[in-house]
Design an enzyme around this catalytic site. Sequence first.
Site, mmCIF file in Angstrom:
data_model
loop_
_atom_site.group_PDB
_atom_site.id
_atom_site.type_symbol
_atom_site.label_atom_id
_atom_site.label_comp_id
_atom_site.label_asym_id
_atom_site.label_seq_id
_atom_site.Cartn_x
_atom_site.Cartn_y
_atom_site.Cartn_z
ATOM 1 N N LYS A 8 0.839 -1.203 0.000
ATOM 2 C CA LYS A 8 0.000 0.000 0.000
ATOM 3 C C LYS A 8 0.878 1.259 0.000
ATOM 4 O O LYS A 8 1.935 1.277 0.632
ATOM 5 C CB LYS A 8 -0.895 -0.029 1.242
ATOM 6 C CG LYS A 8 -1.971 1.048 1.284
ATOM 7 C CD LYS A 8 -2.889 0.818 2.494
ATOM 8 C CE LYS A 8 -3.971 1.886 2.605
ATOM 9 N NZ LYS A 8 -4.884 1.637 3.747
ATOM 10 N N SER A 49 -9.832 1.891 2.827
ATOM 11 C CA SER A 49 -9.004 2.640 1.918
ATOM 12 C C SER A 49 -8.025 1.802 1.097
ATOM 13 O O SER A 49 -7.486 2.279 0.112
ATOM 14 C CB SER A 49 -8.198 3.670 2.733
ATOM 15 O OG SER A 49 -7.297 3.007 3.609
ATOM 16 N N SER A 64 -9.867 -0.571 6.894
ATOM 17 C CA SER A 64 -9.294 -0.445 5.550
ATOM 18 C C SER A 64 -8.708 -1.704 4.936
ATOM 19 O O SER A 64 -8.475 -1.744 3.733
ATOM 20 C CB SER A 64 -8.234 0.646 5.529
ATOM 21 O OG SER A 64 -8.880 1.888 5.400
HETATM 22 N N1 GLN Z 1 -12.949 4.368 6.358
HETATM 23 C C1 GLN Z 1 -12.277 4.655 7.576
HETATM 24 C C2 GLN Z 1 -11.799 6.107 7.565
HETATM 25 O O1 GLN Z 1 -12.082 6.749 6.639
HETATM 26 C C3 GLN Z 1 -11.150 3.704 7.796
HETATM 27 C C4 GLN Z 1 -9.917 4.012 7.071
HETATM 28 C C5 GLN Z 1 -8.802 3.090 7.362
HETATM 29 O O2 GLN Z 1 -8.964 2.049 7.981
HETATM 30 N N2 GLN Z 1 -7.617 3.507 6.969
HETATM 31 O O3 GLN Z 1 -11.148 6.562 8.457
#
Ligand code: GLN
Length: 460
Positions: free
Chosen positions: A74, A149, A173
């Site tokens: 990532k 994400s 994410s």
């Molecule tokens: N969707 C969540 C956020 O926007 C989780 C994001 C993540 O786990 N990096 O914070």
Amino acid sequence: MNILEKLNSIKSQEMTAKENVENYIKVIEEKNEEINAFIDLNKEQAIAKAEEIDAKIANGEEVGALAGLVFGIKANINVEDFIISAASKTLEDYIGSYDATVVKKIKEADGIIIGINNMDEFAAGSSCETSYYGKVDNPAAPGRIPGGSSGGSAAAVAADMCDISICSDTGGSIRNPASHCGVVGFKPTYGGVSRQGLLDLSMSLDQIGPVARDVEGVALALDTIVGYDPTECTTLKLDDFDFMGAVAEGKEDKPLAGMKIATCAEFRDVTDDNINAIIDEAVAKFEELGAEIVEVNFKYIDLCLPTYYLINYVEFFSATRKYDGRKYGSRIETVCGDEVLRRIKMGSYISQQEFSGKYYKRALQARTLIRNEVKSMLEGVDLVVGPTVPKLPHKLGEELEPMEMYAYDVLTVIANLAGIPAGSIPAGDVDGIPVGLQIQAKPEDDLKIIKAFSAFENAK
Ligand code: GLN
């Protein structure tokens, strides 16, 4: 061929590591333009590394546990000589100057890093629509979001562009895109994997973990990356965890005999009916596999999203103060997208001295309440199963309000707030759109989840 068979055939020279890399390069060249799962690649370096591994094997030298397997990383995890932009214009010119601990471990185990996966900008999102490098398509449900994400990571694995992807999970994410793309994703106990080298979103919640097409892929990666890191003060000493051993246990006869697995009414209440129907079928399978099914409650479900996002805003705001344009990159506020800017503004507001008692301290108090509630939910049971995401992924191009976007995370943020391990495994589909099942467990009970996943996958 599953991942273990592939690993063995590389080690026994039936297949070469170079062939494995070249096969993936072919798929990437065919599909990446459309799917947009990789945003930086180094094909030559990957082939050179594969040749090195093949030569070692041909010479009878010992090779690592991941010999010849191909990895995506990532874009918020440092890898030397790749662009580590966190999918933001802020860092578009930042080249990783060192390897994160997880990356070091993968390289030492002879894993091959082919490229960097797309993501929501700074990991702040649930749909992979906010990347500076453009949206990611869902290979399992074309035209829909892959989730986020780590959407690029899950899409790369689902589209057969690499064996495993390593990504981060702050509020879901890893698990959310794994669910939407029909692959397996795992977030270890907080501190299980070193975060050294991760560009943090919200450091008290961030955790690194793998995504793969099967449970063995996830377990193989975990056996390499889990463990104490002297350079990272939150890591735990889980070095002797044997994830592949847990996979093998899951393949025994009635593997879940003696295990108590719980379902939770409050998780069901927030979830779409067609997703609940798939989870119910899965629960019946767990019973066939020997588990005793019980019911638990979780009374603070409504508190989870506000608590999570408040903490996230404050910690993210503080993490972004280094992107002031002096040391590296551009000043974040001048180039970032809407969601990142919203979090910086909110975080800055909440962080003001006069408001801290009102918002942040209350969020920390709520977090303690949630943690205690999770503890009592898990008391007396081994695992809690339920849906990973309460609704199906929307179509690319559909505009969602921030609160609608945040609603995707209601079932995944719980594990981050409580620091417990949680994973997502494909459980079925609604008109071809994948649906993931989430399992959560007590802190450091990561192996129990892997065993149950293995049993479930094996029973399909
Ligand atoms: N969707 C969540 C956020 O926007 C989780 C994001 C993540 O786990 N990096 O914070």
